[in-house]
Enzyme design. Structure first.
Site, PDB file in Angstrom:
ATOM      1  N   LYS A 151       0.814  -1.211   0.000  1.00 57.03           N
ATOM      2  CA  LYS A 151       0.000   0.000   0.000  1.00 57.03           C
ATOM      3  C   LYS A 151       0.847   1.261   0.000  1.00 57.03           C
ATOM      4  CE  LYS A 151      -3.952  -2.301   0.701  1.00 57.03           C
ATOM      5  NZ  LYS A 151      -3.586  -3.709   0.888  1.00 57.03           N
TER       6      LYS A 151
HETATM    7  C1  LIG Z   1      -4.244  -4.899   0.560  1.00 56.71           C
HETATM    8  C2  LIG Z   1      -3.425  -6.118   0.521  1.00 56.71           C
HETATM    9  C3  LIG Z   1      -3.680  -7.151  -0.406  1.00 56.71           C
HETATM   10  C4  LIG Z   1      -4.848  -7.113  -1.344  1.00 56.71           C
HETATM   11  O1  LIG Z   1      -4.759  -6.072  -2.300  1.00 56.71           O
HETATM   12  P1  LIG Z   1      -6.078  -5.526  -3.027  1.00 56.71           P
HETATM   13  O2  LIG Z   1      -5.637  -4.377  -3.828  1.00 56.71           O
HETATM   14  O3  LIG Z   1      -7.011  -5.132  -1.924  1.00 56.71           O
HETATM   15  O4  LIG Z   1      -6.622  -6.646  -3.825  1.00 56.71           O
HETATM   16  C5  LIG Z   1      -2.811  -8.222  -0.426  1.00 56.71           C
HETATM   17  N1  LIG Z   1      -1.780  -8.316   0.428  1.00 56.71           N
HETATM   18  C6  LIG Z   1      -1.523  -7.354   1.336  1.00 56.71           C
HETATM   19  C7  LIG Z   1      -0.372  -7.526   2.259  1.00 56.71           C
HETATM   20  C8  LIG Z   1      -2.315  -6.219   1.410  1.00 56.71           C
HETATM   21  O5  LIG Z   1      -2.047  -5.262   2.306  1.00 56.71           O
END
Ligand SMILES: *Cc1c(COP(=O)(O)O)cnc(C)c1O
Length: 488
Positions: free
Chosen positions: A109
């Site tokens: 993120k």
């Molecule tokens: C948010 C997240 C995901 C999933 O990603 P999306 O964009 O919501 O599909 C997978 N792994 C981790 C560690 C995340 O923080």
């Protein structure tokens, strides 16, 4: 470049408005009216991460001039990341593993949420922005870091009280910054996300906002998706430079998926010129998506499981709406499907749409047992430790190859640092798991032969600043009172 709502194609805004508002007033998500095309791959292959980011982001947000984009990119991807490569690629036996967790909060993120606040500064036209964010664990802390003390922005993060790891919770509760608030909700992630979406329509919230602009840092915001396209290209060129891929040769990506944002960015990469064969969606026990991708039926009427990969514990994947639109280009059909999802909790798409989606997307899921086994196996066979989300993806890759015999070169997205989930990893390795999370961190550090990242190490000393848990029915009024306070 203009953007329109998936629920009303005549509702058209410019990129500044799309970024600023996050969600369209009609409840739809913004999509570009046409997809741009990148420079030839021959040209792009020697670009640095920063150069790729400038090129790709400017294609989508061309209202900003090149210099503005460059400044945003340089401010976003500086020494907050522990490597100049930003998203380095590691080679495993069966795939390239692109590590997306080298940012300040150790999850992917950070890639988008280091950038979003930078561009919002240029998009706001002097107005104050109130950003509401629901999190299944990682988005929250990444947003809290990204927006901390950024002028003219205010941030409220809400997370499910029992739905995040201890380390994730501690990261959020100890956040600094005058312009941020954190609260937990007595519910799950879907409840949090529903509240954020509801806030856009809520009269009490509208009144308390007054001249403030409401926005979101969730991946419903197009400003989150676009920066995520970059690492698809970057990791592709890495594999080309290692001789694993020929230039213009097709590749598969496996993506651990929750809200469908990350994998959708992969689809955008394909649409603008990256030779992607399949995008393989990896789910955990909450496998709504892998069911949908194989049957065309989306059904959230099922029990919700708390798993070792909490950031993927989601039954309503918001960004799927964008893929649905791109696969039929019919806004009234999308409205119908979304209203069925809201009322009945399910919908079924027609077969032409299903065929179109299945040309690119495949979905599989990994059980908790699969996930633990994969962690253990990678450690024993390759001496590498991966976090549970990445493990779900690696396990899915194994399944896909076993079932189809595919030999297509593949890149797997590694989305979080092992140090966010110490207990789950120790448990998978079948070693004794200490009661205390910081003890578990120490133990993991010695097994991994790697130091605990400094921002996680120091969590133990930081005072807890936010400790409020609210009932679902009180969430909107709590948002409203935080908004009122922020205005003073
Ligand atoms: C948010 C997240 C995901 C999933 O990603 P999306 O964009 O919501 O599909 C997978 N792994 C981790 C560690 C995340 O923080």
């Amino acid at each position: 470049m203009k953007y329109f709502s998936t629920r009303d194609k005549n509702n058209i805004v410019d990129s500044k408005q799309a970024i600023l508002h996050g969600l369209s007033e009609d409840g739809g998500l913004y999509l570009p009216t046409s997809f741009p095309h990148v420079l030839p791959l021959e040209k792009l292959q020697s670009f640095s991460y920063h150069e790729l980011a400038c090129h790709i982001i400017h294609l989508f947000f061309d209202e900003f001039n090149e210099e503005e984009i460059r400044q945003c990119v340089n401010n976003a991807y500086d020494d907050k990341f522990d490597t100049e490569e930003i998203t380095p690629v590691r080679q495993l036996k069966d795939c390239g593993l692109v590590e997306l967790f080298h940012g300040p909060t150790y999850a992917f993120k950070d890639v988008a949420l280091s950038f979003l606040p930078q561009i919002m500064k240029y998009a706001n036209d002097g107005k104050e922005i109130m950003i509401l964010t629901a999190t299944s664990g990682d988005t929250g802390k990444a947003a809290l870091e990204g927006f901390k003390d950024v002028a003219h922005t205010h941030l409220i993060v809400c997370y499910p009280e029992d739905g995040v790891s201890k380390i994730q919770k501690r990261q959020m509760q100890t956040s600094l910054g005058k312009n941020v608030s954190v609260l937990s909700i007595n519910g799950n992630f879907d409840d949090c996300q529903r509240m954020v979406k509801k806030a856009y329509q809520d009269k009490l919230i509208r009144d308390s906002l007054d001249t403030m602009v409401l926005s979101s840092a969730n991946s419903i915001n197009i400003g989150r998706l676009v920066p995520q396209i970059v690492y698809y290209f970057y990791s592709y060129f890495n594999q080309v430079s290692k001789g694993i891929l020929g230039l213009n040769e097709e590749v598969d990506f496996v993506v651990p998926t929750g809200n469908f944002g990350d994998i959708l960015a992969g689809y955008f990469a394909k649409l603008i010129g990256l030779p992607i064969h399949h995008l393989i969606s990896a789910s955990n026990t909450n496998h709504v998506l892998s069911d949908f991708l194989s049957t065309g039926i989306y059904d959230r009427n099922r029990s919700f499981h708390e798993t070792m990969s909490p950031s993927m514990d989601i039954l309503i994947s918001s960004n799927l709406e964008r893929l649905l639109y791109l696969s039929c280009e019919d806004d009234s059909y999308i409205k119908e499907l979304m209203s069925s999802l809201e009322k009945e909790g399910n919908y079924e798409i027609d077969s032409s749409m299903k065929d179109r989606i299945q040309e690119t997307f495949l979905g599989y899921w990994a059980s908790e047992e699969d996930c633990k086994k994969e962690i253990q196996r990678r450690y024993e066979e390759e001496n590498i430790l991966v976090d549970p989300h990445t493990s779900v993806a690696l396990s899915v890759l194994r399944k896909h190859r076993e079932l189809t015999g595919s030999t297509i070169p593949t890149i797997v997205l590694s989305t979080a640092s092992i140090f966010k989930f110490p207990k789950s990893i120790l448990e998978s390795l079948k070693v004794e798991v200490p009661e205390d999370d910081f003890e578990a961190l120490n133990q993991l550090s010695s097994i991994a032969n790697e130091e605990i990242p400094k921002n996680i190490q120091k969590l133990k000393e930081l005072p807890i600043r936010f400790n409020t848990c609210v009932e679902k029915e009180d969430v909107l009024s709590t948002f409203a009172s935080i908004i009122k306070e922020a205005k003073q």
